[in-house]
Design an enzyme around this catalytic site. Structure first.
Site, PDB file in Angstrom:
ATOM      1  N   TYR A 244       1.951  -6.213  16.612  1.00 45.24           N
ATOM      2  CA  TYR A 244       2.308  -5.308  15.648  1.00 45.24           C
ATOM      3  C   TYR A 244       3.053  -4.031  16.068  1.00 45.24           C
ATOM      4  O   TYR A 244       4.080  -3.888  15.397  1.00 45.24           O
ATOM      5  CB  TYR A 244       1.124  -4.762  14.714  1.00 45.24           C
ATOM      6  CG  TYR A 244       1.437  -3.847  14.006  1.00 45.24           C
ATOM      7  CD1 TYR A 244       2.055  -4.026  12.771  1.00 45.24           C
ATOM      8  CD2 TYR A 244       0.669  -2.413  13.947  1.00 45.24           C
ATOM      9  CE1 TYR A 244       2.216  -2.989  11.844  1.00 45.24           C
ATOM     10  CE2 TYR A 244       1.102  -1.555  13.102  1.00 45.24           C
ATOM     11  CZ  TYR A 244       1.784  -1.765  11.789  1.00 45.24           C
ATOM     12  OH  TYR A 244       2.085  -0.620  10.970  1.00 45.24           O
TER      13      TYR A 244
ATOM     14  N   PHE B  62       0.800  -1.285   0.182  1.00 50.93           N
ATOM     15  CA  PHE B  62       0.012  -0.103   0.009  1.00 50.93           C
ATOM     16  C   PHE B  62       0.993   1.358  -0.024  1.00 50.93           C
ATOM     17  O   PHE B  62       0.727   2.121  -0.792  1.00 50.93           O
ATOM     18  CB  PHE B  62      -0.923   0.026   1.427  1.00 50.93           C
ATOM     19  CG  PHE B  62      -1.960   1.072   1.339  1.00 50.93           C
ATOM     20  CD1 PHE B  62      -2.407   1.684   0.257  1.00 50.93           C
ATOM     21  CD2 PHE B  62      -2.087   1.763   2.475  1.00 50.93           C
ATOM     22  CE1 PHE B  62      -3.483   2.716   0.448  1.00 50.93           C
ATOM     23  CE2 PHE B  62      -3.036   2.881   2.675  1.00 50.93           C
ATOM     24  CZ  PHE B  62      -3.748   3.111   1.621  1.00 50.93           C
TER      25      PHE B  62
ATOM     26  N   ASN C 212       8.594  -7.233  10.195  1.00 50.53           N
ATOM     27  CA  ASN C 212       8.953  -5.975  10.567  1.00 50.53           C
ATOM     28  C   ASN C 212      10.114  -5.634  11.491  1.00 50.53           C
ATOM     29  O   ASN C 212      10.455  -4.589  11.603  1.00 50.53           O
ATOM     30  CB  ASN C 212       7.637  -5.577  11.669  1.00 50.53           C
ATOM     31  CG  ASN C 212       6.259  -5.690  10.845  1.00 50.53           C
ATOM     32  OD1 ASN C 212       6.293  -5.313   9.659  1.00 50.53           O
ATOM     33  ND2 ASN C 212       5.118  -5.769  11.475  1.00 50.53           N
TER      34      ASN C 212
ATOM     35  N   LYS D 169       6.979  -3.127  15.488  1.00 51.67           N
ATOM     36  CA  LYS D 169       7.401  -1.684  14.731  1.00 51.67           C
ATOM     37  C   LYS D 169       8.437  -0.862  15.583  1.00 51.67           C
ATOM     38  O   LYS D 169       9.199  -0.358  15.112  1.00 51.67           O
ATOM     39  CB  LYS D 169       6.156  -0.858  14.262  1.00 51.67           C
ATOM     40  CG  LYS D 169       5.136  -1.562  13.156  1.00 51.67           C
ATOM     41  CD  LYS D 169       5.967  -1.957  11.690  1.00 51.67           C
ATOM     42  CE  LYS D 169       6.158  -0.625  11.120  1.00 51.67           C
ATOM     43  NZ  LYS D 169       6.856  -0.807   9.925  1.00 51.67           N
TER      44      LYS D 169
END
Length: 308
Positions: free
Chosen positions: A134, A13, A84, A138
C-alpha cells in the site's frame, strides 16, 4: 462565476467528507465521480480501465480543479497498484494533455514514509522507505504527481496521516472496533479482538483533512505550493489509548484481546507523527477537532453501519 471542480472517489471515506465540505462553498460546482453506480455519482467511471475514458471525462465536464480521493487501502498487490497508481497515471495524463490549466489535489498517505525513529515528527523532505505494498503504491503515485508538477501541472499531494471520524470504515482499526462493539451490543455478549496495540499513530479527523483539501483546491491562482504537504495532527498518540477511549465511550466493560493478528513484523510501523508546519504556512490550515470529538462522532455514526 462558479468554479468547476471534479471530485474523484466521491463515494469513499475521504470523498464523502470532502464532498460535504465543498458543499459549503456557494461558488463551487462539484461533479462527483465514482466507480459504483449505486451511490448515484454524476459520472460513473473506473479510473483504472482506460486513460482515454478519463481524458474524455475531463474534456466533457471541463473542470478547473480535480480532487483525487480515489484509491484503496487494502487488497491484493495488483488491485492496490491499479487503484493507487494506474488510476493516478490515467488522471495525470488526462490533465497534462487537456490543453488548458487544471489544478490537481491528490490525497497521498503517511505510509509512504515507512519506519521512522520514535519521537520524530517527519517532514516532507524525509527519506521515503515504505514497508507495505500500500505504502509503495501511494509513494509511486505521489512521485508521479510530483513529476507532473515539474512538467507544469498545478499539482500537490497531501500526505495524510491516520484518518478517523464519522463513517470510518471497518477496514481501519477503530472502525473495525466500533463495528465489533455494535455487534456485541446486538448479541448481548462477546468481546473485542484486535491485533497488537503497541504502535503510536498521528490521528487526524477526516473533516480536518477535508478542510485541508478545500484550502489547497480553492487557493488563489498564482499561490504556488510545494509538491507534497503533510496533513495530520502533528501529535503521536498511542493506539491502545484510542481503542480504550472508544471502549469507554461505548460503555463496554467486557474483555479486550490483542491476539487477533495484525501487521507482520516486516511491515509494521511502530511510530507515526508528521510535521504539519508547511501545511500551516502554505494553506493557512490547522486541525481543529479534538480526538475526543473524532471518536465520539465515529461511535455515533457506527450505529448506522452493518455489524462486522
Amino acid at each position: 462565476m462558479a468554479v468547476r471542480l471534479m471530485l474523484l472517489g466521491a463515494d469513499g471515506f475521504f470523498g464523502q467528507h470532502v464532498r460535504a465540505r465543498l458543499a459549503q462553498e456557494p461558488d463551487v460546482v462539484v461533479t462527483t465521480v465514482a466507480r459504483r453506480e449505486d451511490v448515484m455519482p454524476d459520472l460513473q467511471l473506473d479510473l483504472t480501465e482506460s486513460g482515454v475514458a478519463v481524458a474524455h471525462a475531463i474534456r466533457e465536464y471541463a473542470p478547473e480543479i480535480v480532487v483525487n480521493c480515489a484509491g484503496s487501502a487494502v487488497g491484493e498487490p495488483a488491485a492496490l497498484a491499479a487503484n493507487n497508481l494506474v488510476a493516478v497515471a490515467n488522471t495525470v495524463d488526462a490533465l497534462l494533455t487537456a490543453g488548458r490549466p487544471i489544478r490537481l489535489v491528490h490525497l497521498g498517505s503517511a505510509s509512504e514514509y515507512g519506519r521512522v525513529p520514535a519521537g520524530t515528527a517527519i517532514r516532507e523532505d524525509a527519506a521515503e522507505r515504505p514497508v507495505t505494498v500500500y505504502g509503495l503504491s501511494k509513494l509511486a503515485a505521489t512521485r508521479l504527481v510530483h513529476t507532473a508538477a515539474a512538467a507544469g501541472l498545478d499539482a500537490v499531494a497531501l500526505r495524510v496521516t491516520t484518518p478517523i471520524g464519522p463513517e470510518a470504515p471497518a477496514s481501519g482499526l477503530l472502525g473495525r472496533v466500533a463495528a465489533q462493539l455494535r455487534q456485541v451490543a446486538t448479541e448481548g455478549s462477546g468481546g473485542i479482538t484486535t491485533g497488537p496495540l503497541e504502535d503510536v499513530r498521528d490521528y487526524v479527523d477526516v473533516r480536518d483533512v477535508a478542510d485541508a483539501v478545500a484550502a489547497a483546491a480553492l487557493r488563489p491562482h498564482g499561490r504556488a505550493l510545494p509538491a507534497v504537504l503533510n496533513v495530520g495532527s502533528g501529535v503521536g498518540t498511542p493506539t491502545r489509548r484510542m481503542v480504550e477511549s472508544l471502549l469507554t465511550l461505548a460503555g463496554f466493560t467486557g474483555g479486550l484481546r490483542m491476539d487477533g493478528g495484525g501487521a507482520h513484523r516486516d511491515t509494521s510501523v511502530q511510530w507515526q507523527c508528521c510535521d504539519v508546519t508547511a501545511a500551516r504556512e502554505f494553506l493557512g490550515w490547522a486541525p481543529t477537532r479534538s480526538l475526543e470529538t473524532s471518536l465520539r462522532d465515529l461511535w455515533e455514526s457506527s450505529a448506522t453501519l452493518a455489524p462486522c
